[in-house]
Design an enzyme around this catalytic site. Structure first.
Site, PDB file in Angstrom:
ATOM      1  N   ASP A  92       0.805  -1.153  -0.058  1.00 40.30           N
ATOM      2  CA  ASP A  92       0.005   0.139  -0.073  1.00 40.30           C
ATOM      3  C   ASP A  92       0.919   1.252  -0.098  1.00 40.30           C
ATOM      4  OD1 ASP A  92      -2.061   1.850   0.313  1.00 40.30           O
ATOM      5  OD2 ASP A  92      -2.669   1.150   2.269  1.00 40.30           O
ATOM      6  N   SER A  93       0.368   2.196  -0.527  1.00 42.22           N
ATOM      7  CA  SER A  93       1.177   3.607  -0.511  1.00 42.22           C
ATOM      8  C   SER A  93       1.350   4.250   0.585  1.00 42.22           C
ATOM      9  CB  SER A  93       0.487   4.477  -1.692  1.00 42.22           C
ATOM     10  OG  SER A  93      -0.738   4.832  -0.827  1.00 42.22           O
ATOM     11  N   GLY A  94       0.604   4.046   1.639  1.00 45.79           N
ATOM     12  CA  GLY A  94       0.641   4.765   2.921  1.00 45.79           C
ATOM     13  C   GLY A  94      -0.421   5.828   2.691  1.00 45.79           C
ATOM     14  N   GLY A  95      -1.331   5.645   1.649  1.00 47.42           N
ATOM     15  CA  GLY A  95      -2.450   6.699   1.591  1.00 47.42           C
ATOM     16  C   GLY A  95      -3.493   6.610   2.589  1.00 47.42           C
ATOM     17  N   PHE A  96      -3.727   5.432   3.196  1.00 49.83           N
ATOM     18  CA  PHE A  96      -4.637   5.247   4.286  1.00 49.83           C
ATOM     19  C   PHE A  96      -3.941   5.946   5.613  1.00 49.83           C
ATOM     20  CE2 PHE A  96      -6.676   3.065   8.012  1.00 49.83           C
ATOM     21  CZ  PHE A  96      -8.094   3.180   7.494  1.00 49.83           C
ATOM     22  N   GLN A 188     -11.060   7.198  -6.105  1.00 49.92           N
ATOM     23  CA  GLN A 188     -11.595   7.845  -4.921  1.00 49.92           C
ATOM     24  C   GLN A 188     -12.867   8.615  -5.313  1.00 49.92           C
ATOM     25  OE1 GLN A 188     -10.892   7.449  -1.990  1.00 49.92           O
ATOM     26  NE2 GLN A 188      -9.011   6.898  -1.602  1.00 49.92           N
ATOM     27  N   GLY A 215     -11.084   4.336  -0.183  1.00 50.73           N
ATOM     28  CA  GLY A 215     -12.175   5.525   0.561  1.00 50.73           C
ATOM     29  C   GLY A 215     -13.534   4.553   0.850  1.00 50.73           C
ATOM     30  N   ASP A 265      -7.978  -7.335   0.989  1.00 50.97           N
ATOM     31  CA  ASP A 265      -6.994  -7.061   2.081  1.00 50.97           C
ATOM     32  C   ASP A 265      -7.935  -6.785   3.364  1.00 50.97           C
ATOM     33  OD1 ASP A 265      -5.923  -4.468   3.392  1.00 50.97           O
ATOM     34  OD2 ASP A 265      -6.704  -4.359   1.324  1.00 50.97           O
ATOM     35  N   CYS A 303     -15.213 -26.838   9.081  1.00 51.81           N
ATOM     36  CA  CYS A 303     -13.966 -26.456   8.894  1.00 51.81           C
ATOM     37  C   CYS A 303     -13.149 -27.610   8.776  1.00 51.81           C
ATOM     38  CB  CYS A 303     -13.481 -25.520   9.461  1.00 51.81           C
ATOM     39  SG  CYS A 303     -11.921 -24.784   9.364  1.00 51.81           S
ATOM     40  N   CYS A 305      -9.562 -27.161   8.642  1.00 51.67           N
ATOM     41  CA  CYS A 305      -8.334 -26.466   8.859  1.00 51.67           C
ATOM     42  C   CYS A 305      -7.303 -27.246  10.028  1.00 51.67           C
ATOM     43  CB  CYS A 305      -8.281 -24.980   9.155  1.00 51.67           C
ATOM     44  SG  CYS A 305      -8.616 -24.448  10.832  1.00 51.67           S
ATOM     45  N   CYS A 308      -8.816 -26.751  13.550  1.00 49.33           N
ATOM     46  CA  CYS A 308     -10.236 -27.300  13.598  1.00 49.33           C
ATOM     47  C   CYS A 308     -10.115 -29.061  13.692  1.00 49.33           C
ATOM     48  CB  CYS A 308     -11.407 -27.072  12.908  1.00 49.33           C
ATOM     49  SG  CYS A 308     -12.117 -25.483  13.189  1.00 49.33           S
ATOM     50  N   HIS A 334      -7.109 -20.258  12.297  1.00 50.53           N
ATOM     51  CA  HIS A 334      -8.199 -20.397  11.857  1.00 50.53           C
ATOM     52  C   HIS A 334      -8.761 -19.385  10.805  1.00 50.53           C
ATOM     53  CE1 HIS A 334     -12.360 -22.070  11.651  1.00 50.53           C
ATOM     54  NE2 HIS A 334     -12.555 -20.544  11.948  1.00 50.53           N
TER      55      HIS A 334
END
Length: 372
Positions: A92-96, A188, A215, A265, A303, A305, A308, A334
């Site tokens: 990520d760019s760091g925009g968040f 955006q 956004g 993500d 599940c 996994c 579980c 999990h």
């Protein structure tokens, strides 16, 4: 050769199954990317993520720039070698962080000035600098610097952010020289249809290899988020990947897949896992609950996994109450399996022509549990 190929589509929705080609392998989409903000997915090793079938993880440019620093990662041979990860990495760019660390930053047309949350030092990041950082640390997918606004946002505040996001995308593309790295621009526009459309169309004219949708999941009602995705599904190119940033809940992911989104993500699987909050096919449960003290069933009976298959609710509750880190690890394991398996099954359902049936069954089970 195209960097993205759609191999199957749902006839009833915008859902598609695809393949994203990166220097570190093919990422099958829809794909969920665990968040490894500081070059680590919390409590999980790279080997365990591979075991779960994870193909790409997310790192954050802002945090890696501050610590350990670009020079360290570069000298290590790049982010993949530094963190011991053989799969894909999206940064990520760091925009968040521009959005979430509002008290510590000042946004101008030139870039973002911010105060480090670590030591108070001051830094100034331009779109060009953000691209350079991502090139130097060697991520497979880089994101242009953008400006995200809170919800609700006024028309004028959102318009100015869109103007900056478009301008920064122009500058980012001009600065980007790493040919084997994919650079995604960010759409955006808050909940304003005209702004979303303008932002998307101007970015499309620049012909980026992929597009992120930013956004959203910042407090708006889910139906408003779906409205934006529905709009963009009719605008964004069908032959390029779409990445919905920071979303989210399983039901949000399936709805977004039906609206043409390919990549996701979210911190929820790891953040919730650290607190004993577990995602299951019947909804979320709190593994700390006292009524699990003598419950010797798995976290999720449906599940398969590792967690579980080998451990019970009673044992995991015991670990959490005793402060044993294994309890946090098992809940996180999990949860990550649940998210990775959800998109994997959605992909299979798209290919097999039964995506709507799969989505309806998942939603019906969730509603049934909520009403019981």
């Amino acid at each position: 050769m195209s960097v993205f190929k759609v191999i199957a589509r749902c006839e009833e929705t915008g859902a598609r199954a695809g393949e994203l080609y990166t220097p570190h392998g093919v990422v099958e989409t829809p794909a969920f990317m665990p968040v490894g903000t500081r070059a680590a997915v919390k409590t999980m090793s790279p080997h365990e993520l591979e075991f779960l079938g994870v193909q790409m993880v997310l790192g954050n440019t802002y945090h890696l720039y501050l610590r350990p620093g670009v020079d360290v990662v570069e000298r290590a041979g790049g982010l993949h070698r530094f963190m011991g990860w053989r799969g894909g990495v999206l940064t990520d760019s760091g925009g968040f962080q521009v959005f979430s660390l509002a008290p510590f930053r000042r946004v101008t047309d030139e870039g973002v000035e911010f105060q480090s949350h670590l030591d108070g030092s001051r830094h100034f990041l331009t779109p060009e600098a953000v691209v350079s950082i991502q090139e130097r640390i060697g991520s497979d997918v880089a994101i242009c610097l953008d400006e995200c606004v809170p919800y609700p946002a006024t028309y004028d505040v959102s318009r100015k952010a869109v103007d900056r996001t478009i301008d920064w995308a122009v500058r980012s593309k001009a600065a980007h020289v790493k040919r084997d790295q994919l650079l995604f621009a960010v759409v955006q526009g808050s909940l304003f249809e005209e702004q979303r459309r303008r932002c998307a169309e101007e970015l499309l004219a620049m012909d980026f290899p992929g597009y992120a949708i930013g956004g959203l999941s910042v407090g708006e009602p889910h139906e408003d988020m779906y409205g934006v995705l529905d709009l963009l599904n009719g605008i964004l190119p069908q032959d390029k990947p779409r990445y919905l940033m920071g979303v989210g809940l399983p039901e949000n992911i399936l709805a977004a897949i039906s609206l043409g989104v390919d990549m996701f993500d979210c911190v929820l699987p790891t953040r919730n896992g650290r607190h004993g909050s577990v995602f299951t096919s019947k909804g979320r449960i709190n593994a700390n609950a006292s009524y699990f003290a003598c419950d010797f069933s798995p976290l999720d009976a449906d599940c398969d996994c590792y967690v579980c298959r080998h451990f019970t609710r009673a044992y995991i509750r015991h670990l959490l109450k005793a402060g044993e880190v294994l309890g946090v690890r098992l809940c996180t394991w999990h949860n990550l399996h649940f998210f990775a398996d959800l998109v994997r099954k959605a992909r299979r359902a798209i290919i097999d022509g039964r995506f709507m049936e799969f989505k309806r069954r998942f939603e019906d089970e969730l509603k049934e549990e909520l009403s019981s």
